[in-house]
Design a protein around this motif. Sequence first.
Motif, PDB file in Angstrom:
ATOM      1  N   PHE A 186       0.432  -1.500  -0.487  1.00 50.74           N
ATOM      2  CA  PHE A 186      -0.182   0.290  -0.082  1.00 50.74           C
ATOM      3  C   PHE A 186       0.403   1.393  -0.145  1.00 50.74           C
ATOM      4  O   PHE A 186       1.013   2.001  -0.518  1.00 50.74           O
ATOM      5  CB  PHE A 186      -1.266   0.011   1.626  1.00 50.74           C
ATOM      6  CG  PHE A 186      -1.539   1.089   1.222  1.00 50.74           C
ATOM      7  CD1 PHE A 186      -2.856   1.281   0.535  1.00 50.74           C
ATOM      8  CD2 PHE A 186      -1.551   2.229   2.403  1.00 50.74           C
ATOM      9  CE1 PHE A 186      -4.131   2.368   1.067  1.00 50.74           C
ATOM     10  CE2 PHE A 186      -2.423   3.633   2.498  1.00 50.74           C
ATOM     11  CZ  PHE A 186      -3.403   3.692   1.687  1.00 50.74           C
ATOM     12  N   ALA A 187       2.166   1.245   1.019  1.00 50.47           N
ATOM     13  CA  ALA A 187       2.613   2.179   1.071  1.00 50.47           C
ATOM     14  C   ALA A 187       3.433   2.639  -0.791  1.00 50.47           C
ATOM     15  O   ALA A 187       3.232   3.754  -0.532  1.00 50.47           O
ATOM     16  CB  ALA A 187       3.959   2.371   2.474  1.00 50.47           C
ATOM     17  N   ASN A 188       3.843   1.771  -1.244  1.00 53.01           N
ATOM     18  CA  ASN A 188       4.577   1.786  -2.338  1.00 53.01           C
ATOM     19  C   ASN A 188       3.841   1.921  -3.303  1.00 53.01           C
ATOM     20  O   ASN A 188       4.063   3.057  -4.188  1.00 53.01           O
ATOM     21  CB  ASN A 188       5.584   0.215  -2.276  1.00 53.01           C
ATOM     22  CG  ASN A 188       5.885   0.086  -3.749  1.00 53.01           C
ATOM     23  OD1 ASN A 188       7.025   0.600  -3.683  1.00 53.01           O
ATOM     24  ND2 ASN A 188       5.540  -0.224  -5.049  1.00 53.01           N
ATOM     25  N   ASN A 189       2.309   1.884  -3.709  1.00 54.30           N
ATOM     26  CA  ASN A 189       1.484   2.281  -4.559  1.00 54.30           C
ATOM     27  C   ASN A 189       1.622   3.800  -4.652  1.00 54.30           C
ATOM     28  O   ASN A 189       1.398   4.414  -5.425  1.00 54.30           O
ATOM     29  CB  ASN A 189       0.946   1.248  -5.147  1.00 54.30           C
ATOM     30  CG  ASN A 189       1.325  -0.524  -5.358  1.00 54.30           C
ATOM     31  OD1 ASN A 189       2.493  -0.553  -5.527  1.00 54.30           O
ATOM     32  ND2 ASN A 189       0.248  -1.063  -6.088  1.00 54.30           N
ATOM     33  N   ILE A 190       0.280   3.794  -3.011  1.00 54.19           N
ATOM     34  CA  ILE A 190       0.700   5.512  -2.983  1.00 54.19           C
ATOM     35  C   ILE A 190       1.711   5.946  -3.421  1.00 54.19           C
ATOM     36  O   ILE A 190       1.326   7.569  -4.308  1.00 54.19           O
ATOM     37  CB  ILE A 190       0.143   5.246  -1.323  1.00 54.19           C
ATOM     38  CG1 ILE A 190      -0.852   5.383  -0.540  1.00 54.19           C
ATOM     39  CG2 ILE A 190       0.240   7.158  -0.849  1.00 54.19           C
ATOM     40  CD1 ILE A 190      -2.211   5.407  -1.265  1.00 54.19           C
ATOM     41  N   SER A 191       2.569   6.110  -2.370  1.00 56.23           N
ATOM     42  CA  SER A 191       4.194   6.593  -3.732  1.00 56.23           C
ATOM     43  C   SER A 191       4.155   6.578  -4.748  1.00 56.23           C
ATOM     44  O   SER A 191       4.503   7.591  -5.705  1.00 56.23           O
ATOM     45  CB  SER A 191       5.040   5.911  -2.803  1.00 56.23           C
ATOM     46  OG  SER A 191       6.493   6.840  -3.295  1.00 56.23           O
ATOM     47  N   ALA A 192       4.387   5.945  -5.461  1.00 52.56           N
ATOM     48  CA  ALA A 192       4.090   5.972  -7.149  1.00 52.56           C
ATOM     49  C   ALA A 192       2.772   5.930  -7.973  1.00 52.56           C
ATOM     50  O   ALA A 192       2.959   5.949  -8.880  1.00 52.56           O
ATOM     51  CB  ALA A 192       4.676   3.965  -7.344  1.00 52.56           C
ATOM     52  N   MET A 193       1.651   6.320  -7.247  1.00 49.09           N
ATOM     53  CA  MET A 193       0.541   6.327  -7.805  1.00 49.09           C
ATOM     54  C   MET A 193       0.228   7.340  -7.857  1.00 49.09           C
ATOM     55  O   MET A 193      -0.857   8.188  -8.555  1.00 49.09           O
ATOM     56  CB  MET A 193      -0.643   5.356  -8.098  1.00 49.09           C
ATOM     57  CG  MET A 193       0.217   3.998  -8.618  1.00 49.09           C
ATOM     58  SD  MET A 193      -1.377   2.326  -8.122  1.00 49.09           S
ATOM     59  CE  MET A 193      -0.477   1.463  -9.147  1.00 49.09           C
ATOM     60  N   VAL A 194      -0.011   8.142  -6.174  1.00 49.73           N
ATOM     61  CA  VAL A 194      -0.994   8.874  -5.246  1.00 49.73           C
ATOM     62  C   VAL A 194       0.056  10.108  -5.528  1.00 49.73           C
ATOM     63  O   VAL A 194       0.007  11.575  -5.487  1.00 49.73           O
ATOM     64  CB  VAL A 194      -1.656   8.581  -5.060  1.00 49.73           C
ATOM     65  CG1 VAL A 194      -2.655  10.200  -4.248  1.00 49.73           C
ATOM     66  CG2 VAL A 194      -3.029   7.584  -5.003  1.00 49.73           C
ATOM     67  N   LEU A 195       1.013   9.962  -4.897  1.00 54.41           N
ATOM     68  CA  LEU A 195       2.056  10.907  -4.800  1.00 54.41           C
ATOM     69  C   LEU A 195       3.078  10.875  -5.910  1.00 54.41           C
ATOM     70  O   LEU A 195       2.733  12.740  -6.621  1.00 54.41           O
ATOM     71  CB  LEU A 195       3.350  10.606  -3.690  1.00 54.41           C
ATOM     72  CG  LEU A 195       2.269  10.676  -2.286  1.00 54.41           C
ATOM     73  CD1 LEU A 195       3.961   9.973  -0.834  1.00 54.41           C
ATOM     74  CD2 LEU A 195       2.029  11.771  -1.885  1.00 54.41           C
ATOM     75  N   THR A 196       3.661  10.804  -6.707  1.00 55.06           N
ATOM     76  CA  THR A 196       4.645  10.849  -7.810  1.00 55.06           C
ATOM     77  C   THR A 196       4.149   9.507  -8.659  1.00 55.06           C
ATOM     78  O   THR A 196       4.054   8.111  -8.287  1.00 55.06           O
ATOM     79  CB  THR A 196       6.426  10.359  -7.340  1.00 55.06           C
ATOM     80  OG1 THR A 196       6.513   9.129  -6.867  1.00 55.06           O
ATOM     81  CG2 THR A 196       6.415  11.478  -6.551  1.00 55.06           C
ATOM     82  N   ALA A 197       3.864   9.931 -10.432  1.00 53.14           N
ATOM     83  CA  ALA A 197       4.702   8.799 -11.106  1.00 53.14           C
ATOM     84  C   ALA A 197       5.066   9.248 -11.866  1.00 53.14           C
ATOM     85  O   ALA A 197       5.952  10.506 -12.051  1.00 53.14           O
ATOM     86  CB  ALA A 197       2.602   8.768 -11.243  1.00 53.14           C
TER      87      ALA A 197
END
Length: 303
Positions: free
Chosen positions: A245-256
């Motif tokens: 969850f933390a990885n995907n939030i960072s990769a999809m919602v914070l930066t992409a």
Amino acid sequence: MMRVLSFDYRPHARFIDPARDRAQLWRLVLGIVLVAGFFLVLSNLVFGTILGVLDPQTASDVLRDAQTGQTAGGMLLLLFQLGLLAVATAMVVIMVHRRRPWTLVGPLGLAVRQFGAVLFMMVLLTAALWILPPYEIGEGTLTANMPIGRWMLLLPIAVVAVMVQIGAEEILFRGYLQQQLAARFRSPLVWMVLPAILFGAGHYLPDSAGSNAVTIALWATVFAMLMADLTARSGTLGPAMAVHFANNISAMVLTATPDEMSGLALYVLPFGIGDEAAMAAWLPVDFGFMLVSWLAARLAIRA
């Protein structure tokens, strides 16, 4: 050092207990086929219902956006669609293995506590990554992807959508596949590696990643093995779900990356996943952060 290299998988025995009664390989093979079939049927039903109420041009735009994830609506649709994997897996567990779907997660109370502890550790780790230097990414800097006000409005929905997506993937790969294989085979080379290879294959994207596709798939495979290790150490899906969850939030919602999956991101990176030189410099950093996340999760659950 010896603690880091230890393999205390005693909690894993409790985790796989519900799968032992019906661990025949034919059931697993049938289950995998049915999961894929149910997922396709459910996806067609959902997409058919949504697209059926739209005019043809809008329906075409929605389909395109759902494939690229470059708009907020398309990205949300893609993430919630992946949640159907969990529904398909639950159906298979009931029909083929005749057990309750929540046994795929492990003891629920313990899973929730472990999820919270690891997620708190991931928040601290991510905050440190953003606060500490260096502040530049590759050869450029982060650029704004959308106004902060719009991003804040989308954030609660995005968090739910990412939770649905990672929960479905963990339930399928670290829940169903890992449990059923471990109930049949004692060696981690089977129950840890085989689901990880399938997970990595699902992240092989040659059309968008080009020559970096193999490296990205390798990253996903290693990530899956580390999540399998966390699951074996903890006896639940809680820690793996928190890290994922933390990885995907960072990769999809914070930066992409700017070329795909940027519909919900506040910022975009200065390079795409097909940019060979930039990705060659970035991926070792990403591998390092993945290993640190795994160690931090182990620290959080004292494993």
